[in-house]
Design an enzyme around this catalytic site. Structure first.
Site, PDB file in Angstrom:
ATOM      1  CG  HIS A 139       0.910   9.887 -12.021  1.00  0.00           C
ATOM      2  ND1 HIS A 139       2.040  10.132 -12.751  1.00  0.00           N
ATOM      3  CD2 HIS A 139       1.019   8.588 -11.609  1.00  0.00           C
ATOM      4  CE1 HIS A 139       2.791   9.054 -12.784  1.00  0.00           C
ATOM      5  NE2 HIS A 139       2.200   8.106 -12.098  1.00  0.00           N
TER       6      HIS A 139
ATOM      7  CG  ASN B  89       5.572   7.663 -15.662  1.00  0.00           C
ATOM      8  OD1 ASN B  89       6.607   7.704 -14.976  1.00  0.00           O
ATOM      9  ND2 ASN B  89       4.452   7.153 -15.207  1.00  0.00           N
TER      10      ASN B  89
ATOM     11  CD  GLU C 262       3.125  13.691 -13.935  1.00  0.00           C
ATOM     12  OE1 GLU C 262       4.064  14.124 -14.621  1.00  0.00           O
ATOM     13  OE2 GLU C 262       2.626  12.563 -14.098  1.00  0.00           O
TER      14      GLU C 262
ATOM     15  CB  SER D 246       1.768   4.555 -14.280  1.00  0.00           C
ATOM     16  OG  SER D 246       1.930   4.342 -12.931  1.00  0.00           O
TER      17      SER D 246
END
Ligand SMILES: CCCCCCCCCCCCC[C@H](O)CC(=O)SCCNC(=O)CCNC(=O)[C@H](O)C(C)(C)COP(=O)(O)OP(=O)(O)OC[C@H]1O[C@@H](n2cnc3c(N)ncnc32)[C@H](O)[C@@H]1OP(=O)(O)O
Ligand SMILES: NC(=O)c1ccc[n+]([C@@H]2O[C@H](COP(=O)([O-])OP(=O)(O)OC[C@H]3O[C@@H](n4cnc5c(N)ncnc54)[C@H](O)[C@@H]3O)[C@@H](O)[C@H]2O)c1
Length: 309
Positions: A165, A215, A177, A144
């Protein structure tokens, strides 16, 4: 995308490996994310080997997959329960488990890591895998928050290493991702993009920058929510309601934090603060530290910002 592809291609190494069609997948880590990724890969016809540190953990992973598949078939095969049960059995047949990474990576086209968010532990794992896996095998991490290039630096297959991801819960969330470092080859990147599509997901191309896309935008939002609450500007219930009804998010920031796991969130924030100590965005939260110290990690422990049970 054209610009990004160019950037990636610049780092293309001299590896003789061509586009790999990913059929056989080894997933290391059978927790929340690994189990979800294994489920989706097996549901789309891949042969999956799920690896963790003990048979007990792996039994729990298979139970999680079974439970999630039941929810999927309830909808997908609403009028045909027998076909639904057949589908579940077929998917489960595609998943084998192992506690031995060495044998698990033999014949694997892709090794996808979803273990604890700790750079040293991830590097140690990949360094070992690099010596054990076939030459054509692509490596990817579901991290992450850690730079993919820091993880891949522990290997000698920089051109065959990227980031994939996924989002939690994996069976429900459509986005993946796909992260290319400056040394990821175009072939590897394309193989990872294609794999994500075959899984039924929508991939987006990301550079290897902190937080990738989601994120990077998401963390400031979540952290500002906790500061708002700590300053007494709103109750956590009202902040959650506001973000659900005002912006249409399916979960408010406190509900979502409990769902992700407060330990995971704290680990990520502590790591980012270490890398960028003066950034006020990453300043610690007393409340978060207290909850984690008390073992109130969210839904998985029965209490976090909210109580469950
Ligand atoms: C507060 C301060 C914190 C500061 C911290 C800052 C640091 C943060 C660091 C980031 C952490 C890492 C994040 C990570 O890298 C990236 C992520 O993954 S972020 C998380 C992204 N996920 C979300 O945002 C989830 C949002 N929620 C939803 O989409 C939905 O709520 C839900 C989870 C899909 C559940 O849906 P609901 O309608 O709420 O609830 P239901 O239970 O009714 O479910 C609806 C429907 O879905 C089926 N379903 C749900 N889960 C599963 C599953 N696991 N498997 C299969 N099916 C599932 C369910 O059966 C229902 O089906 P239906 O009944 O409709 O047929
Ligand atoms: N939780 C989320 O919402 C989320 C979302 C996207 C990405 N991620 C990332 O995915 C990764 C896994 O997160 P998670 O929430 O599934 O964690 P988790 O704690 O649920 O699962 C991690 C699993 O890895 C296993 N493990 C640890 N070290 C291992 C090793 N050396 N070999 C084999 N197995 C090992 C553990 O036993 C555990 O079962 C992390 O990098 C995390 O940042 C998490």
């Amino acid at each position: 995308m054209a610009f990004f592809a160019h950037q990636i291609r610049r780092g293309f190494s001299s590896s003789a490996v061509r586009n790999v069609v990913i059929k056989q997948v080894t997933i290391i880590g059978g927790g929340q994310m690994g189990a979800g990724i294994a489920q989706v890969a097996a549901s789309t016809g891949h042969s999956v080997t799920l690896v963790d540190t003990s048979d007990d953990i792996l039994k729990k992973s298979i139970k999680t997959i079974e439970g999630s598949l039941k929810r999927v078939v309830k909808k997908k095969f609403a009028d045909k329960p027998e076909a639904g049960e057949e589908f579940i059995q077929k998917v489960l047949k595609n998943v084998s488990t192992s506690t031995d990474v060495g044998s698990a990576v033999q014949g694997s086209d892709l090794v996808l890591e979803a273990i604890v968010e700790n750079l040293k532990i991830k590097q140690d794992l990949f360094s070992r895998l690099d010596k054990l896996a076939p030459a054509h095998t692509i490596f990817a991490s579901n991290t992450s928050s850690l730079p993919i290039s820091d993880i891949s630096s522990a290997t000698n297959r920089l051109d065959r290493f990227g980031g994939l991801h996924f989002f939690n819960p994996v069976p429900m969330m459509k986005l993946v991702e796909v992260i290319g470092t400056s040394t990821t080859s175009q072939e590897t990147f394309d193989s990872l993009l294609n794999f994500s599509k075959v899984l039924g997901k929508t991939p987006v191309s990301c550079k290897d920058t902190p937080g990738f896309i989601v994120n990077r935008l998401f963390v400031p939002y979540l952290y500002e929510a906790i500061r708002l609450y700590e300053r007494g500007h709103g109750s956590k219930e009202d902040i959650d309601i506001a973000m659900k009804l005002g912006v249409g998010y399916p979960m408010g920031p406190f509900e979502l934090s409990d769902y992700i796991g407060l330990d995971t969130i704290k680990f990520i924030m502590d790591g980012w603060r270490e890398m960028d100590p003066d950034n006020t965005l990453f300043a610690p939260s007393e409340l978060m530290d207290k909850l984690v110290a008390e073992g109130k990690l969210g839904k998985k422990t029965g209490e976090g910002f909210y109580k469950y049970k």
